[in-house]
Design a protein around this motif. Structure first.
Motif, PDB file in Angstrom:
ATOM      1  N   ALA A 239       0.747  -1.332   0.084  1.00  0.00           N
ATOM      2  CA  ALA A 239      -0.176  -0.155  -0.023  1.00  0.00           C
ATOM      3  C   ALA A 239       0.881   1.262   0.041  1.00  0.00           C
ATOM      4  N   LYS A 240       1.900   1.099   0.839  1.00  0.00           N
ATOM      5  CA  LYS A 240       2.962   2.392   0.782  1.00  0.00           C
ATOM      6  C   LYS A 240       3.403   2.539  -0.684  1.00  0.00           C
ATOM      7  N   LEU A 241       3.766   1.486  -1.282  1.00  0.00           N
ATOM      8  CA  LEU A 241       4.387   1.491  -2.636  1.00  0.00           C
ATOM      9  C   LEU A 241       3.489   2.077  -3.663  1.00  0.00           C
ATOM     10  N   ILE A 242       2.223   1.584  -3.586  1.00  0.00           N
ATOM     11  CA  ILE A 242       1.097   2.405  -4.529  1.00  0.00           C
ATOM     12  C   ILE A 242       0.906   3.840  -4.249  1.00  0.00           C
ATOM     13  N   HIS A 243       1.102   4.275  -2.842  1.00  0.00           N
ATOM     14  CA  HIS A 243       0.725   5.675  -2.679  1.00  0.00           C
ATOM     15  C   HIS A 243       1.878   6.373  -3.191  1.00  0.00           C
ATOM     16  N   SER A 244       3.109   5.785  -3.046  1.00  0.00           N
ATOM     17  CA  SER A 244       4.195   6.538  -3.382  1.00  0.00           C
ATOM     18  C   SER A 244       4.266   6.954  -4.950  1.00  0.00           C
ATOM     19  N   GLY A 245       3.383   6.312  -5.771  1.00  0.00           N
ATOM     20  CA  GLY A 245       3.463   6.782  -7.137  1.00  0.00           C
ATOM     21  C   GLY A 245       4.294   6.022  -7.973  1.00  0.00           C
ATOM     22  N   GLU A 246       5.344   5.095  -7.324  1.00  0.00           N
ATOM     23  CA  GLU A 246       6.395   4.606  -8.228  1.00  0.00           C
ATOM     24  C   GLU A 246       5.957   3.643  -9.061  1.00  0.00           C
ATOM     25  N   THR A 247       4.655   3.090  -8.861  1.00  0.00           N
ATOM     26  CA  THR A 247       4.112   2.092  -9.819  1.00  0.00           C
ATOM     27  C   THR A 247       3.132   2.372 -10.843  1.00  0.00           C
ATOM     28  N   ALA A 248       3.058   4.008 -10.814  1.00  0.00           N
ATOM     29  CA  ALA A 248       2.217   4.651 -11.742  1.00  0.00           C
ATOM     30  C   ALA A 248       3.306   5.014 -13.083  1.00  0.00           C
ATOM     31  N   LEU A 249       2.536   4.923 -14.145  1.00  0.00           N
ATOM     32  CA  LEU A 249       3.013   5.634 -15.204  1.00  0.00           C
ATOM     33  C   LEU A 249       3.725   6.986 -14.776  1.00  0.00           C
ATOM     34  N   GLY A 250       5.082   7.045 -15.220  1.00  0.00           N
ATOM     35  CA  GLY A 250       6.005   8.198 -14.864  1.00  0.00           C
ATOM     36  C   GLY A 250       6.804   7.956 -13.561  1.00  0.00           C
ATOM     37  N   GLY A 251       6.278   6.813 -12.810  1.00  0.00           N
ATOM     38  CA  GLY A 251       7.031   6.429 -11.623  1.00  0.00           C
ATOM     39  C   GLY A 251       8.238   5.447 -12.240  1.00  0.00           C
ATOM     40  N   ARG A 252       8.946   5.327 -10.958  1.00  0.00           N
ATOM     41  CA  ARG A 252      10.072   4.313 -10.983  1.00  0.00           C
ATOM     42  C   ARG A 252      10.099   3.122 -11.713  1.00  0.00           C
ATOM     43  N   LEU A 253       8.843   2.436 -11.397  1.00  0.00           N
ATOM     44  CA  LEU A 253       8.635   1.025 -11.963  1.00  0.00           C
ATOM     45  C   LEU A 253       7.162   0.846 -12.229  1.00  0.00           C
ATOM     46  N   PRO A 254       6.827   1.489 -13.224  1.00  0.00           N
ATOM     47  CA  PRO A 254       5.209   1.225 -13.501  1.00  0.00           C
ATOM     48  C   PRO A 254       4.808  -0.396 -13.614  1.00  0.00           C
ATOM     49  N   VAL A 255       3.590  -0.484 -12.932  1.00  0.00           N
ATOM     50  CA  VAL A 255       3.007  -1.718 -12.955  1.00  0.00           C
ATOM     51  C   VAL A 255       1.737  -1.642 -13.739  1.00  0.00           C
ATOM     52  N   ASN A 256       1.650  -2.582 -14.480  1.00  0.00           N
ATOM     53  CA  ASN A 256       0.345  -2.570 -15.640  1.00  0.00           C
ATOM     54  C   ASN A 256       0.069  -1.147 -16.252  1.00  0.00           C
ATOM     55  N   PRO A 257       1.476  -0.773 -17.090  1.00  0.00           N
ATOM     56  CA  PRO A 257       1.129   0.225 -17.963  1.00  0.00           C
ATOM     57  C   PRO A 257       0.185   0.054 -19.101  1.00  0.00           C
ATOM     58  N   SER A 258      -0.135  -1.199 -19.198  1.00  0.00           N
ATOM     59  CA  SER A 258      -1.149  -1.386 -20.241  1.00  0.00           C
ATOM     60  C   SER A 258      -2.578  -1.096 -19.792  1.00  0.00           C
ATOM     61  N   GLY A 259      -2.689  -1.016 -18.328  1.00  0.00           N
ATOM     62  CA  GLY A 259      -4.067  -0.795 -17.647  1.00  0.00           C
ATOM     63  C   GLY A 259      -4.380  -1.776 -16.858  1.00  0.00           C
ATOM     64  N   GLY A 260      -3.876  -2.989 -17.199  1.00  0.00           N
ATOM     65  CA  GLY A 260      -4.092  -4.370 -16.538  1.00  0.00           C
ATOM     66  C   GLY A 260      -5.505  -4.822 -16.901  1.00  0.00           C
ATOM     67  N   LEU A 261      -5.792  -5.630 -15.976  1.00  0.00           N
ATOM     68  CA  LEU A 261      -7.112  -6.349 -16.136  1.00  0.00           C
ATOM     69  C   LEU A 261      -8.028  -5.324 -15.809  1.00  0.00           C
ATOM     70  N   ALA A 262      -7.801  -4.352 -14.897  1.00  0.00           N
ATOM     71  CA  ALA A 262      -8.830  -3.289 -14.520  1.00  0.00           C
ATOM     72  C   ALA A 262      -9.345  -2.559 -15.704  1.00  0.00           C
ATOM     73  N   SER A 263      -8.398  -2.540 -16.849  1.00  0.00           N
ATOM     74  CA  SER A 263      -9.172  -1.547 -18.152  1.00  0.00           C
ATOM     75  C   SER A 263      -9.362  -2.613 -19.237  1.00  0.00           C
TER      76      SER A 263
END
Lengths: 402, 133
Positions: free
Chosen positions: A325-349
């Motif tokens: 939770a700390k990692l997601i709120h840090s923004g590191e896993t978002a596009l533009g972050g250090r290590l984007p996770v699910n840059p495709s949009g993932g199953l959510a999209s």
């Protein structure tokens, strides 16, 4: 069991293609062929160049779905090519890729096509028809009414109890993935959402709400892979390399409450393995590639629910247990972050098109590692991991490098 | 009538899950293992049917706000199904079950539950987790 790095050098992705995800209601073959033709065009090859085709099966579309390799080969036009068909639930696409890669590595073919596509019914996935009291997938519905999202909810509640996470933490995953999906023309859901939207959506299986859970979708994805020699001959030496494919199973005793079983193995007389099943999936891919989580530029993980994406952060080694939770709120896993996770949009999209989904993950890795992901591009991407889990003990992870 | 044979038994009003214990390595399996021990390092074929602990701690829980699809038979009007995954300490096994007489608001991870039974909407009995007596 670690596979030597030298052995698995030299299989490359020459082409990637997808049919957009949606609820189109057309035969799955159409999506598969569209994706296959797109992947072949991307590779600059013709179907008649393909020596081996693997189809990832769908179990909800009658006989043609069980023999997907033949179905796609016939739809593309018989060429006499060797084929295979395989089913591994959500991991089917990765399993199909592994089969194709093995044949290339064995020197039995130079170029192979891997295709997965699905047409899904509305609503919850349900077991295959008929009374089958020996089938755990039938029993969990019959005795417990335990749908797939119910299992995701058990994992989510467990995180809340262990780590104090909340619905807001889970919603942050949806907000992030919806933003990435809004930039992806192949995604089914392309609207951005807010935390308030997620929290206002109806509760489905406590603590998960409608917008925490992935939908079921129609879609198709395909990859053209080839040996290093073939890639060089075709002037594609710079193609994306498949550095590892992990298709591990659990090790006894499997202590995870695994979809679709009703009970875990017993850990009373044999101690549990060092790594639980989901953690072992990525671990084996890292070992095979000679890389670690610190080497990744991006990851595609199987976000069947928002909370499950947080589990994956820990399972693939992006952070210690309890710190997702700390990692997601840090923004590191978002596009533009250090290590984007699910840059495709993932199953959510996207929603889930079972046999196509693991291949879609690798399509995204391919485009990202080529620097061709457009508005979703992860700057300077050099290595990406796709991680996935199919029910009944099918793990899959694919690690690609630029 | 039991909804499934060989998975649980009701004796003197008390409900017990039935598993097997390997005579060679003592590994317990639920549901019963047929033929051979599921510990790959063992391979024993001498399996005894045993009753599992009737109490355990909640590992996690959830509910089904909408009626689950067939082959589940939903009550009409629909009563939300409650599910708990309960950890049996002695056996080292987590077992899912419907929950009788409690809602998600009553449940907590780590609380004790006890095995009971109740009917599916079309009649047959199934094991369920309930409050401790």
């Amino acid at each position: 069991m670690d596979v030597g790095r030298d052995l698995v050098s030299g299989v490359y992705v020459l082409g990637a293609g997808m049919h957009p995800w949606g609820k189109w209601g057309r035969p799955f073959q159409e999506y598969g062929v569209a994706a296959a033709r797109a992947a072949l065009a991307d590779a600059g090859l013709h179907w008649t160049d393909v020596q081996f085709l693997v189809g990832a099966d769908t179990i909800r579309n009658g006989y043609p779905g069980f023999v997907a390799g033949a179905t796609f080969a016939q739809a593309l036009g018989w060429t006499g090519a060797r084929i295979a068909s395989c089913y591994a639930a959500c991991a089917s696409g990765a399993q199909a890729l592994d089969i194709a890669r093995a044949r290339v590595l064995a020197g039995l073919c130079d170029v192979a096509l891997v295709v997965g596509a699905d047409t899904t019914p509305k609503g919850f996935f349900t077991p295959v028809g008929g009374d089958r009291p020996d089938d755990p997938d039938w029993l969990r519905f019959r005795l417990l009414g335990a749908t797939n999202p119910a299992y995701f909810a058990l994992y989510a509640r467990r995180r809340m109890a262990l780590y104090g996470e909340t619905g807001e933490d889970f919603a942050a995953v949806k907000v992030k993935n919806a933003h990435a999906g809004s930039l992806n023309p192949n995604a089914r859901y392309r609207s951005r959402v807010t935390t308030a939207d997620v929290l206002a959506s109806p509760m489905v299986t406590d603590p998960l709400r409608l917008m925490d859970i992935c939908a079921t979708s129609d879609g198709g994805a395909a990859l053209v892979i080839a040996s290093e020699a073939f890639a060089r001959r075709h002037g594609m030496a710079g193609a994306v390399r498949i550095a590892a494919v992990s298709t591990v199973t659990p090790t006894f005793p499997n202590t995870a409450v695994e979809l679709p079983v009703i009970a875990t193995d017993s850990s009373a007389s044999v101690p549990p393995p060092e790594r639980d099943f989901r953690a072992s999936i990525a671990h084996e891919a890292y070992a095979e590639a000679g890389l670690g989580p610190e080497d990744l530029s991006l990851a595609e993980v199987y976000d069947l629910s928002t909370a499950l994406e947080l589990d994956w952060y820990e399972d693939i080694g992006l952070c210690p247990r309890g710190e997702a939770a700390k990692l997601i709120h840090s923004g590191e896993t978002a596009l533009g972050g250090r290590l984007p996770v699910n840059p495709s949009g993932g199953l959510a999209s996207f929603g889930e098109a079972i046999p196509a989904q693991a291949l879609a993950q690798v399509c995204e890795l391919t485009w990202q590692l080529r620097g061709a992901a457009g508005a979703r591009q992860v700057t300077g991407a050099t290595a990406g991991l796709a991680a996935n889990q199919g029910l009944f003990g099918h793990g899959s992870a694919v690690l690609c490098t630029a | 009538m039991l909804a499934i044979e060989g998975w649980f038994t009701i004796e003197d009003g008390l409900t017990y899950l039935l598993g097997t214990r390997c005579a060679t390595c003592r590994t317990i399996s639920f549901p019963c293992a047929a033929g051979w021990c599921r510990n790959p390092g063992c391979g024993g074929t001498d399996l005894d049917v045993v009753r599992l602990s009737r109490r355990g701690k909640v590992w996690s829980y959830t509910n089904a706000c909408y009626p689950p699809p067939p082959p589940f038979v939903a009550a009409e009007p629909y009563e939300p199904v409650i599910l708990a995954a309960v950890e049996l300490a002695e056996e080292g096994i987590i077992v899912l079950g419907q929950v009788a007489g409690l809602t998600v608001d009553d449940l907590r991870v780590g609380m004790d539950l006890e095995l009971t039974h109740g009917p599916l909407a079309d009649g047959p009995l199934v094991w369920m987790w309930g409050a401790t007596s």
